[in-house]
Design a protein around this motif. Structure first.
Motif, PDB file in Angstrom:
ATOM      1  N   VAL A   1      23.751 -44.343  81.719  1.00 19.48           N
ATOM      2  CA  VAL A   1      25.049 -44.960  81.986  1.00 19.48           C
ATOM      3  C   VAL A   1      26.068 -43.851  82.229  1.00 19.48           C
ATOM      4  CG1 VAL A   1      26.926 -46.362  81.032  1.00 19.48           C
ATOM      5  CG2 VAL A   1      24.549 -47.009  80.616  1.00 19.48           C
TER       6      VAL A   1
ATOM      7  N   GLY B   1      28.285 -39.021  81.275  1.00 20.79           N
ATOM      8  CA  GLY B   1      27.115 -39.867  81.349  1.00 20.79           C
ATOM      9  C   GLY B   1      26.305 -39.725  80.078  1.00 20.79           C
TER      10      GLY B   1
ATOM     11  N   ALA C   1      29.020 -47.396  85.092  1.00 19.03           N
ATOM     12  CA  ALA C   1      27.927 -47.607  86.025  1.00 19.03           C
ATOM     13  C   ALA C   1      26.616 -47.400  85.297  1.00 19.03           C
ATOM     14  CB  ALA C   1      28.044 -46.637  87.202  1.00 19.03           C
ATOM     15  N   ALA C   2      25.615 -48.159  85.685  1.00 18.51           N
ATOM     16  CA  ALA C   2      24.312 -48.064  85.039  1.00 18.51           C
ATOM     17  C   ALA C   2      23.231 -47.791  86.067  1.00 18.51           C
ATOM     18  CB  ALA C   2      24.003 -49.347  84.273  1.00 18.51           C
ATOM     19  N   SER C   3      22.210 -47.140  85.588  1.00 12.50           N
ATOM     20  CA  SER C   3      21.115 -46.748  86.474  1.00 12.50           C
ATOM     21  C   SER C   3      19.791 -47.003  85.775  1.00 12.50           C
ATOM     22  CB  SER C   3      21.248 -45.260  86.814  1.00 12.50           C
ATOM     23  OG  SER C   3      20.100 -44.786  87.473  1.00 12.50           O
TER      24      SER C   3
ATOM     25  N   PRO D   1      21.462 -39.317  83.451  1.00 10.79           N
ATOM     26  CA  PRO D   1      22.576 -39.742  84.302  1.00 10.79           C
ATOM     27  C   PRO D   1      22.854 -38.774  85.436  1.00 10.79           C
ATOM     28  CG  PRO D   1      23.398 -38.817  82.252  1.00 10.79           C
ATOM     29  CD  PRO D   1      21.912 -38.890  82.117  1.00 10.79           C
TER      30      PRO D   1
ATOM     31  N   ASP E   1      23.992 -42.351  92.536  1.00  9.28           N
ATOM     32  CA  ASP E   1      22.938 -42.275  91.520  1.00  9.28           C
ATOM     33  C   ASP E   1      22.864 -43.536  90.662  1.00  9.28           C
ATOM     34  OD1 ASP E   1      23.713 -38.771  90.969  1.00  9.28           O
ATOM     35  OD2 ASP E   1      22.219 -39.685  92.304  1.00  9.28           O
ATOM     36  N   TYR E   2      23.802 -44.483  90.884  1.00 13.05           N
ATOM     37  CA  TYR E   2      23.889 -45.661  90.035  1.00 13.05           C
ATOM     38  C   TYR E   2      23.744 -46.944  90.853  1.00 13.05           C
ATOM     39  CZ  TYR E   2      25.470 -42.350  86.583  1.00 13.05           C
ATOM     40  OH  TYR E   2      25.533 -41.281  85.724  1.00 13.05           O
TER      41      TYR E   2
ATOM     42  N   TRP F   1      27.450 -51.511  88.829  1.00 14.61           N
ATOM     43  CA  TRP F   1      28.833 -51.083  88.595  1.00 14.61           C
ATOM     44  C   TRP F   1      29.659 -52.206  87.986  1.00 14.61           C
ATOM     45  CZ3 TRP F   1      30.985 -46.280  89.621  1.00 14.61           C
ATOM     46  CH2 TRP F   1      30.137 -45.372  90.250  1.00 14.61           C
TER      47      TRP F   1
END
Length: 123
Positions: free
Chosen positions: A34, A50, A96-98, A103, A109-110, A113
């Motif tokens: 995140v 991150g 933002a999460a991935s 991170p 990269d994510y 959102w």
């Protein structure tokens, strides 16, 4: 449908503190990395901090020592504690999460959102 929701924004005086929180809907924020970004009017999004899936924090040099990112496992959120705020910290703040483990520092990269929360630092 995956949604991220930020909370905790508002107006604060210079030198003050704000704590932002990021919660997931349809997807747990503990599934991957995140990040927190901010965007001021007319500027590009800026990476702030991150946290990896395992909880390891990463910071931009510009906020290191003032901002702290953490996973709050009790309520499955990711917090961004911001201290010693300055007027130039005024911006919309996004989480933002991935699906990645570590991170990234770029918006691309994510995958997920939030809608953003406004933080205004002013006397």
């Amino acid at each position: 449908q995956v949604q991220l929701v930020e909370s905790g924004g508002g107006m604060v005086q210079p030198g003050g503190s704000v704590r932002l929180s990021c919660a997931g809907s349809g997807r747990s924020v503990s599934n991957g990395a995140v990040g927190w970004f901010r965007q001021a009017p007319g500027e590009e999004p800026e990476f702030l901090a991150g946290v990896s899936r395992a909880g390891v924090p990463y910071y931009a040099d510009s906020v290191k020592g003032r901002f702290t990112i953490s996973r709050e496992t009790a309520d499955d959120t990711v917090a961004l504690e911001m201290n010693s705020l300055k007027p130039e910290d005024t911006a919309v703040y996004y989480c933002a999460a991935s699906d990645r483990v570590i991170p990234g520092r770029r918006p691309v990269d994510y995958e997920y959102w939030g809608q953003g929360t406004q933080v205004t630092v002013s006397s």
